[in-house]
Motif scaffolding. Structure first.
Motif, mmCIF file in Angstrom:
data_model
loop_
_atom_site.group_PDB
_atom_site.id
_atom_site.type_symbol
_atom_site.label_atom_id
_atom_site.label_comp_id
_atom_site.label_asym_id
_atom_site.label_seq_id
_atom_site.Cartn_x
_atom_site.Cartn_y
_atom_site.Cartn_z
ATOM 1 N N MET A 147 0.814 -1.204 0.000
ATOM 2 C CA MET A 147 0.000 0.000 0.000
ATOM 3 C C MET A 147 0.853 1.261 0.000
ATOM 4 O O MET A 147 0.547 2.217 -0.716
ATOM 5 C CB MET A 147 -0.965 0.011 1.182
ATOM 6 C CG MET A 147 -1.877 1.237 1.178
ATOM 7 S SD MET A 147 -3.141 1.214 2.442
ATOM 8 C CE MET A 147 -4.327 0.123 1.684
ATOM 9 N N GLU A 148 1.927 1.287 0.766
ATOM 10 C CA GLU A 148 2.775 2.476 0.816
ATOM 11 C C GLU A 148 3.368 2.782 -0.558
ATOM 12 O O GLU A 148 3.544 3.954 -0.913
ATOM 13 C CB GLU A 148 3.865 2.336 1.867
ATOM 14 C CG GLU A 148 4.838 1.211 1.597
ATOM 15 C CD GLU A 148 5.814 0.976 2.732
ATOM 16 O OE1 GLU A 148 6.046 1.884 3.555
ATOM 17 O OE2 GLU A 148 6.368 -0.139 2.783
ATOM 18 N N ASP A 149 3.658 1.764 -1.347
ATOM 19 C CA ASP A 149 4.204 1.983 -2.684
ATOM 20 C C ASP A 149 3.137 2.494 -3.643
ATOM 21 O O ASP A 149 3.404 3.359 -4.491
ATOM 22 C CB ASP A 149 4.848 0.707 -3.217
ATOM 23 C CG ASP A 149 6.084 0.314 -2.434
ATOM 24 O OD1 ASP A 149 6.705 1.193 -1.787
ATOM 25 O OD2 ASP A 149 6.440 -0.883 -2.453
ATOM 26 N N VAL A 150 1.928 1.968 -3.529
ATOM 27 C CA VAL A 150 0.829 2.446 -4.375
ATOM 28 C C VAL A 150 0.528 3.908 -4.045
ATOM 29 O O VAL A 150 0.362 4.742 -4.952
ATOM 30 C CB VAL A 150 -0.429 1.570 -4.209
ATOM 31 C CG1 VAL A 150 -1.614 2.164 -4.960
ATOM 32 C CG2 VAL A 150 -0.149 0.147 -4.688
ATOM 33 N N LEU A 151 0.474 4.235 -2.772
ATOM 34 C CA LEU A 151 0.235 5.630 -2.379
ATOM 35 C C LEU A 151 1.338 6.548 -2.891
ATOM 36 O O LEU A 151 1.057 7.629 -3.422
ATOM 37 C CB LEU A 151 0.106 5.746 -0.861
ATOM 38 C CG LEU A 151 -1.206 5.252 -0.271
ATOM 39 C CD1 LEU A 151 -1.090 5.095 1.240
ATOM 40 C CD2 LEU A 151 -2.341 6.202 -0.639
ATOM 41 N N SER A 152 2.578 6.135 -2.743
ATOM 42 C CA SER A 152 3.694 6.952 -3.231
ATOM 43 C C SER A 152 3.580 7.179 -4.735
ATOM 44 O O SER A 152 3.795 8.290 -5.226
ATOM 45 C CB SER A 152 5.025 6.290 -2.903
ATOM 46 O OG SER A 152 5.236 6.261 -1.520
ATOM 47 N N HIS A 153 3.251 6.122 -5.455
ATOM 48 C CA HIS A 153 3.084 6.237 -6.911
ATOM 49 C C HIS A 153 1.947 7.201 -7.243
ATOM 50 O O HIS A 153 2.089 8.071 -8.120
ATOM 51 C CB HIS A 153 2.815 4.863 -7.517
ATOM 52 C CG HIS A 153 2.451 4.931 -8.963
ATOM 53 N ND1 HIS A 153 3.385 5.168 -9.958
ATOM 54 C CD2 HIS A 153 1.258 4.830 -9.583
ATOM 55 C CE1 HIS A 153 2.773 5.199 -11.128
ATOM 56 N NE2 HIS A 153 1.484 4.987 -10.929
ATOM 57 N N LEU A 154 0.831 7.069 -6.560
ATOM 58 C CA LEU A 154 -0.320 7.924 -6.844
ATOM 59 C C LEU A 154 -0.012 9.390 -6.557
ATOM 60 O O LEU A 154 -0.319 10.266 -7.373
ATOM 61 C CB LEU A 154 -1.535 7.466 -6.028
ATOM 62 C CG LEU A 154 -2.824 8.272 -6.222
ATOM 63 C CD1 LEU A 154 -3.238 8.334 -7.691
ATOM 64 C CD2 LEU A 154 -3.934 7.687 -5.358
ATOM 65 N N PHE A 155 0.616 9.682 -5.433
ATOM 66 C CA PHE A 155 0.949 11.080 -5.125
ATOM 67 C C PHE A 155 1.933 11.643 -6.141
ATOM 68 O O PHE A 155 1.830 12.807 -6.537
ATOM 69 C CB PHE A 155 1.476 11.219 -3.700
ATOM 70 C CG PHE A 155 0.425 10.994 -2.652
ATOM 71 C CD1 PHE A 155 -0.780 11.677 -2.687
ATOM 72 C CD2 PHE A 155 0.636 10.091 -1.624
ATOM 73 C CE1 PHE A 155 -1.760 11.473 -1.726
ATOM 74 C CE2 PHE A 155 -0.339 9.881 -0.654
ATOM 75 C CZ PHE A 155 -1.540 10.572 -0.708
ATOM 76 N N GLN A 156 2.880 10.837 -6.590
ATOM 77 C CA GLN A 156 3.829 11.293 -7.616
ATOM 78 C C GLN A 156 3.092 11.573 -8.924
ATOM 79 O O GLN A 156 3.355 12.571 -9.592
ATOM 80 C CB GLN A 156 4.922 10.237 -7.829
ATOM 81 C CG GLN A 156 5.876 10.567 -8.955
ATOM 82 C CD GLN A 156 6.680 11.820 -8.713
ATOM 83 O OE1 GLN A 156 6.948 12.197 -7.583
ATOM 84 N NE2 GLN A 156 7.065 12.492 -9.780
ATOM 85 N N HIS A 157 2.178 10.692 -9.291
ATOM 86 C CA HIS A 157 1.409 10.869 -10.531
ATOM 87 C C HIS A 157 0.620 12.168 -10.485
ATOM 88 O O HIS A 157 0.618 12.948 -11.447
ATOM 89 C CB HIS A 157 0.463 9.667 -10.724
ATOM 90 C CG HIS A 157 -0.377 9.786 -11.949
ATOM 91 N ND1 HIS A 157 -1.628 10.354 -11.935
ATOM 92 C CD2 HIS A 157 -0.129 9.414 -13.237
ATOM 93 C CE1 HIS A 157 -2.128 10.329 -13.156
ATOM 94 N NE2 HIS A 157 -1.235 9.767 -13.961
ATOM 95 N N GLN A 158 -0.054 12.402 -9.377
ATOM 96 C CA GLN A 158 -0.867 13.612 -9.255
ATOM 97 C C GLN A 158 -0.007 14.867 -9.349
ATOM 98 O O GLN A 158 -0.354 15.827 -10.050
ATOM 99 C CB GLN A 158 -1.622 13.596 -7.924
ATOM 100 C CG GLN A 158 -2.629 12.483 -7.835
ATOM 101 C CD GLN A 158 -3.028 12.190 -6.399
ATOM 102 O OE1 GLN A 158 -2.281 12.437 -5.466
ATOM 103 N NE2 GLN A 158 -4.220 11.645 -6.229
#
Length: 187
Positions: free
Chosen positions: A127-138
């Motif tokens: 989950m921490e990796d998915v969140l990091s990816h999503l925040f970077q994408h945004q």
């Protein structure tokens, strides 16, 4: 001395995301007719296209973080919104969902596995990796919209005043508009 909580940074990033989107979309609401959809030089050909992309990717990942079943249907319509008002309302909803996900984080949940539907397979990530990816994408795509505003009638807004306590003086109106408090953001 307070203990370290790895969930805190993700909560702050979720609030930062919602605040930055709020400010960026408010700036976009001042565009002159035709500027929202005007062709521009960027990864996506317009502000409209880029904002729709941010939204559909948010739908996809937030649904996955919530153990939902939307999956690839999030991308069923490439640009689901032609008008900024509707797009902004939907972005605010998914931003609140992401805040909700991050409000419930624990160190154990951060290392749990999220299943993300891909074409013909299930991607499994912490989950921490998915969140990091999503925040970077945004952040990446908000920066593109910010750059596109430079070529419009609207000055690009400041988007990086939301993480540290000292910046509270710059975000009061947005915090009030979203019904939040500084105490909520800084805990």
């Amino acid at each position: 001395m307070p203990s370290f909580d790895p969930s805190r940074m993700f909560r702050k990033l979720a609030y930062n995301n919602a605040l930055a989107n709020h400010r960026l979309l408010a700036a976009c609401s001042a565009l002159k007719p035709g500027e929202f959809e005007a062709t521009r030089t960027n990864f996506f050909p317009s502000i409209k296209s880029t904002l729709n992309h941010i939204l559909t990717v948010d739908w996809f990942y937030v649904d996955g973080l919530e153990d939902g079943t939307l999956g690839l249907r999030a991308f069923g319509i490439e640009e689901p919104f032609d008008d900024l008002r509707s797009l902004s309302a939907e972005q605010a909803k998914v931003d609140q969902r992401l805040v909700g996900v991050c409000e419930t984080l624990t160190p154990e949940r951060l290392v749990s596995i999220v299943e993300i539907q891909r074409e013909g397979r299930i991607q499994r990530e912490r989950m921490e990796d998915v969140l990091s990816h999503l925040f970077q994408h945004q952040t990446h795509h908000r920066g593109q919209v910010h750059a596109m505003l430079s070529g419009s009638s609207v000055a690009p807004p400041q988007l990086d005043e939301f993480i540290v306590d000292d910046d509270a003086r710059f975000r009061g109106s947005e915090i009030a508009a979203l019904g939040w408090s500084e105490e909520r953001l800084m805990r």
